[in-house]
Scaffold this motif. Structure first.
Motif, PDB file in Angstrom:
ATOM      1  N   THR A  38      -1.365  -1.699  -7.801  1.00  0.00           N
ATOM      2  CA  THR A  38      -0.515  -2.144  -6.692  1.00  0.00           C
ATOM      3  C   THR A  38      -1.252  -2.047  -5.362  1.00  0.00           C
ATOM      4  O   THR A  38      -1.228  -2.981  -4.551  1.00  0.00           O
ATOM      5  N   ASN A  39      -1.928  -0.947  -5.150  1.00  0.00           N
ATOM      6  CA  ASN A  39      -2.613  -0.714  -3.880  1.00  0.00           C
ATOM      7  C   ASN A  39      -3.742  -1.715  -3.653  1.00  0.00           C
ATOM      8  O   ASN A  39      -3.989  -2.152  -2.522  1.00  0.00           O
ATOM      9  N   LEU A  95       2.783   5.965  -2.973  1.00  0.00           N
ATOM     10  CA  LEU A  95       3.893   6.685  -3.588  1.00  0.00           C
ATOM     11  C   LEU A  95       3.659   6.866  -5.091  1.00  0.00           C
ATOM     12  O   LEU A  95       3.911   7.946  -5.645  1.00  0.00           O
ATOM     13  N   LEU A  96       3.149   5.830  -5.733  1.00  0.00           N
ATOM     14  CA  LEU A  96       2.861   5.919  -7.169  1.00  0.00           C
ATOM     15  C   LEU A  96       1.749   6.932  -7.440  1.00  0.00           C
ATOM     16  O   LEU A  96       1.811   7.676  -8.432  1.00  0.00           O
ATOM     17  N   PHE A  97       0.730   6.964  -6.576  1.00  0.00           N
ATOM     18  CA  PHE A  97      -0.332   7.973  -6.721  1.00  0.00           C
ATOM     19  C   PHE A  97       0.263   9.388  -6.672  1.00  0.00           C
ATOM     20  O   PHE A  97      -0.085  10.260  -7.471  1.00  0.00           O
ATOM     21  N   ILE A  98       1.176   9.607  -5.723  1.00  0.00           N
ATOM     22  CA  ILE A  98       1.786  10.930  -5.558  1.00  0.00           C
ATOM     23  C   ILE A  98       2.631  11.293  -6.779  1.00  0.00           C
ATOM     24  O   ILE A  98       2.549  12.415  -7.305  1.00  0.00           O
ATOM     25  N   LEU A  99       3.427  10.325  -7.237  1.00  0.00           N
ATOM     26  CA  LEU A  99       4.271  10.579  -8.410  1.00  0.00           C
ATOM     27  C   LEU A  99       3.420  10.850  -9.653  1.00  0.00           C
ATOM     28  O   LEU A  99       3.745  11.728 -10.464  1.00  0.00           O
ATOM     29  N   GLY A 100       2.341  10.094  -9.799  1.00  0.00           N
ATOM     30  CA  GLY A 100       1.460  10.296 -10.943  1.00  0.00           C
ATOM     31  C   GLY A 100       0.808  11.664 -10.918  1.00  0.00           C
ATOM     32  O   GLY A 100       0.734  12.355 -11.949  1.00  0.00           O
ATOM     33  N   LYS A 149       0.821  -1.205   0.000  1.00  0.00           N
ATOM     34  CA  LYS A 149       0.000   0.000   0.000  1.00  0.00           C
ATOM     35  C   LYS A 149       0.859   1.261   0.000  1.00  0.00           C
ATOM     36  O   LYS A 149       0.498   2.264  -0.612  1.00  0.00           O
ATOM     37  N   LYS A 150       2.026   1.212   0.694  1.00  0.00           N
ATOM     38  CA  LYS A 150       2.916   2.371   0.695  1.00  0.00           C
ATOM     39  C   LYS A 150       3.448   2.636  -0.718  1.00  0.00           C
ATOM     40  O   LYS A 150       3.570   3.790  -1.146  1.00  0.00           O
TER      41      LYS A 150
END
Length: 248
Positions: A49-50, A7-12, A2-3
């Motif tokens: 991923t999440n 992180l991928l959500f933030i980068l996206g 989930k982390k």
């Protein structure tokens, strides 16, 4: 996991935000859209991923995605390394000619990118009054005049004599800049400086050598750090295109 997904959500989201920043800069191209695509893909990867959804994706698709992402990372890393080899180029005094490659012109005059090139050219010409300056660039559909005309006017305002400047006003690409400018010089014998932004020097010199410039040097103008990731990514794709077209 989930982390990683967060992180991928933030980068996206950051990639999409950067795309809007490039859009607001009114660069004259639609390249900003690639940041929306990159951001959307990263957010989708974060969702997968999440939520642990990757197991539902066929193995062949997962492998294909992994290969594509790896290839993209390698291409950008290799392209960036190539770009950096000429990022700080400076030419010796006494060149026969310099060619200033054109860029976007607006109603208010040369764009920030083009002003950087012209300022570098003006600095060189002020110290080398016998060097001929060729300003190269035609008129795009969203430009008020030819790039060459605007470039010459800017240099004259900077104190460069009109008779030191020649205009090539038909080109629309870097290859055409070099091809059409060559009627003012001897590609095999003259020493020629290519004036362009630091991220663009590597590709410009490669193209110049491909098209017969035997003694060419780069003169790297500065660029805005905020827009550098966009410019480098675009340039990496430009390098790939030139390789595919046999120009390198």
């Amino acid at each position: 996991m989930k982390k990683v997904g967060i992180l991928l959500f933030i980068l996206g989201a950051a990639a999409i935000g950067y795309g809007f920043l490039i859009l607001a800069a009114a660069s004259g191209t639609k390249f900003f859209a690639i940041w929306f695509l990159i951001g959307a893909f990263i957010i989708w990867a974060g969702y997968m991923t999440n939520g642990n959804h990757w197991h539902a994706v066929p193995p062949v698709v997962r492998i294909a995605l992994a290969v594509l992402v790896t290839a993209a990372v390698v291409i950008v890393a290799a392209g960036t390394a190539c770009i950096m080899t000429h990022f700080h180029d400076r030419a010796p005094d006494g060149l026969d000619e310099i060619i200033v490659l054109g860029a976007q012109v607006r109603e208010s005059g040369p764009s920030r990118v083009l002003r950087s090139r012209l300022n570098a050219a003006a600095a060189y010409l002020a110290e080398n009054p016998d060097t001929v300056c060729i300003v190269s660039g035609g008129q795009g559909p969203n430009e008020p005049c030819t790039e060459a005309e605007a470039m010459k006017e800017y240099l004259v305002q900077k104190g460069i004599p009109e008779n030191q400047i020649l205009e090539e006003d038909k080109s629309t690409t870097t290859v055409e800049n070099l091809e059409f400018s060559s009627r003012f010089l001897n590609r095999k014998e003259d020493s020629v400086g290519i004036v362009t932004n630091n991220f663009h020097v590597f590709r410009s010199l490669k193209l110049a050598k491909k098209y017969g410039y035997r003694n060419c040097r780069g003169i790297a103008a500065g660029s805005t750090p905020l827009y550098l990731p966009n410019n480098i990514l675009r340039e990496c794709l430009g390098i790939v295109k030139e390789v595919m077209w046999g120009n390198f």
